[in-house]
Design an enzyme around this catalytic site. Structure first.
Site, PDB file in Angstrom:
ATOM      1  N   HIS A   1       1.297   1.953  -3.301  1.00  0.00           N
ATOM      2  CA  HIS A   1       0.324   2.848  -3.922  1.00  0.00           C
ATOM      3  C   HIS A   1       0.857   4.268  -4.065  1.00  0.00           C
ATOM      4  O   HIS A   1       0.370   5.030  -4.883  1.00  0.00           O
ATOM      5  CB  HIS A   1      -0.971   2.869  -3.106  1.00  0.00           C
TER       6      HIS A   1
ATOM      7  N   ASP B   1       0.879  -1.170   0.000  1.00  0.00           N
ATOM      8  CA  ASP B   1       0.000   0.000   0.000  1.00  0.00           C
ATOM      9  C   ASP B   1       0.919   1.223   0.000  1.00  0.00           C
ATOM     10  O   ASP B   1       1.977   1.181  -0.605  1.00  0.00           O
ATOM     11  CB  ASP B   1      -0.941  -0.037   1.210  1.00  0.00           C
TER      12      ASP B   1
END
Length: 493
Positions: free
Chosen positions: A334, A300
């Site tokens: 991300h 993430d």
């Protein structure tokens, strides 16, 4: 003079001598574009204990929870010092650090946390910016002063047993291996969950915060869903994390919350690319922080700045401020450097420089949405190198809805960025941000700015930026965005 007095005076003298040495971290707070106090590493008494002296066995199977607790208590009674973890695999339940303790992992030492959720009691805490209940973190400290995690070892959260898994994020062989674990269930054919209780919570939760829990039995039924961050540091002061590997966390990897004077130096925080909510570092409502010479490789966000979510974050009212990020590398994830989406308490006085983002979805990512409130301001970013960015080199998105930039791009979904809403305390604001000397090769899209019509992204200075990308810039609802030597070179696949 009594022997005890002599020992105390000698310890104080040693500490004073250390503090008299030049501060190697002073260089990071010199000549900043904002006022920030000098940050120093914590200093510890010369006391030392070894984990094996308290009955621990580093065989990877013997549970060492009690040995860690006894060692920390014994060291605390001496006034603090260094707890040495020798080479070996030290299998354990939760570890709670106390003031004046340096948890030191020698070369070859691995602290491996058990995935048995009965070892992790449910506690009142904050997760993703909201007050809620979660399992106790594998490694935690609350209100501690002068703590450190140092050495050349690794800390592993055994996160695979806790996390859900999306089929599209792994190979077919990995999918078969992971989903053959006992106890797991499928929500759909493409989503595996680690327990039936997890499935129940996943269908009723609001962004990882469960609803409708009426009894302790209800909470315990969904306990596997309440997976903790691996390293939780709450309200601590004078913190050093240096040289250690942090990996395989159940949820976020490292989460300092409302801490002050904290240093990350040469750490490696990593999670597999398929790790759901596998952020590497989430610095939330902290002040006076250095993140230097470190590597982040996450499922993430990589380096993420937060300050609470919605009403809970605004009530706390503690911005994340006075942060320097210098000389860091972010691989998959991300975002390389990220602000938000939980920024309701505000973010200010941040410098990010001399970093490289290699293969992240986004390089520089600013995200929020209506309902958050909070002001992000006085951010300075310079001398950043990026390569193979899967989405945007730079993103400002005030319509964040929980999806990654890649998921949004591939879905082709559109947002209503035309209709203005009334401005109130729930309206987020991003302003006064300088981004300069950025080089990015191979991005999917160059720059994407998507502000709110009622609160445009404003006062953004872009200078000396060169991006090669397949899709050009898009700017919506921005005000006073200046561009000086900003070049986008469009290239095909």
């Amino acid at each position: 003079m009594k022997l005890k007095q002599i020992i105390i005076l000698a310890a104080l003298s040693a500490v004073s001598a250390v503090w008299a040495q030049p501060n190697p971290y002073k260089q990071y707070t010199d000549n900043l574009p904002f006022a920030m106090p000098e940050v120093k590493a914590p200093v510890f008494p010369a006391n030392e204990v070894v984990l094996t002296d308290f009955g621990a066995q580093g065989d990877g199977s013997s549970l060492c929870t009690d040995a860690f607790a006894r060692a920390i208590d014994a060291l605390g009674k001496k006034g603090g010092g260094r707890l040495v973890v020798p080479q070996g695999v030290w299998f354990t339940g939760p570890i709670v650090l106390k003031s004046n303790i340096n948890l030191h992992l020698e070369k070859g030492a691995v602290i491996l946390f058990s995935s048995d959720d009965s070892l992790y009691p449910l506690i009142e805490t904050s997760f993703e910016g909201l007050e809620t209940r979660r399992c106790q973190s594998p490694l935690s400290a609350n209100g501690a002063v002068n703590i450190a995690i140092t050495g050349q070892g690794a800390i592993d959260g055994n996160g695979l047993a806790w996390r859900p898994l999306k089929k599209q994020k792994v190979t077919e062989a990995q999918w078969k291996a992971f989903t053959s674990q006992p106890g797991g269930v499928f929500k759909r054919d493409d989503l595996w969950l680690p327990s039936a209780g997890y499935l129940h919570a996943d269908t009723t939760a609001n962004m990882n915060v469960p609803t409708g829990m009426k009894s302790e039995a209800d909470w315990n039924y969904i306990k596997r869903f309440l997976r903790p961050v691996m390293v939780s540091l709450v309200g601590c002061k004078n913190v050093l994390l240096k040289d250690v590997i942090f990996q395989n966390s159940p949820a976020w990897n490292i989460h300092p919350l409302m801490c002050e004077n904290i240093i990350f130096d040469n750490v490696l925080a990593r999670n597999p690319a398929y790790a759901q909510n596998g952020d590497a570092l989430d610095l939330e409502s902290c002040r006076n922080a250095l993140i230097v010479n470190s590597v982040f490789d996450a499922g993430d966000d990589g380096i993420c700045i937060k300050s609470g979510k919605d009403a809970d974050g605004r009530k706390r009212g503690r911005p994340c401020e006075n942060v320097v990020v210098d000389g860091c590398t972010v691989f998959q994830g991300h975002g390389g450097f990220v602000v938000g989406s939980e920024m309701s308490g505000g973010v200010k006085n941040i410098l990010v420089q001399k970093c490289q983002f290699l293969g992240t979805d986004v390089g520089l990512r600013f995200k929020s949405c209506r309902g958050r409130g909070g002001v992000v301001q006085n951010i300075f970013i310079r001398d950043i190198s990026m390569f193979d960015i899967q989405g945007d080199a730079i993103t400002f998105d005030l319509y964040y809805g929980g999806k990654s930039v890649i998921e949004v791009l591939e879905s082709g979904e559109k947002v209503n960025n035309i209709e203005a809403k009334p401005v109130d305390e729930t309206t987020p604001e991003f302003r006064d941000i300088t981004i300069e000397r950025i080089a990015c090769r191979n991005a999917r899209r160059a720059l994407f700015f998507n502000g709110l019509p009622e609160m445009p992204i404003r006062n953004i200075s872009l200078k000396d930026i060169h991006v090669t990308a397949r899709v050009p810039n898009d700017f919506f609802n921005c005000k006073n965005v200046t561009q000086d030597n900003v070049e986008v070179e469009l290239r095909g696949k």
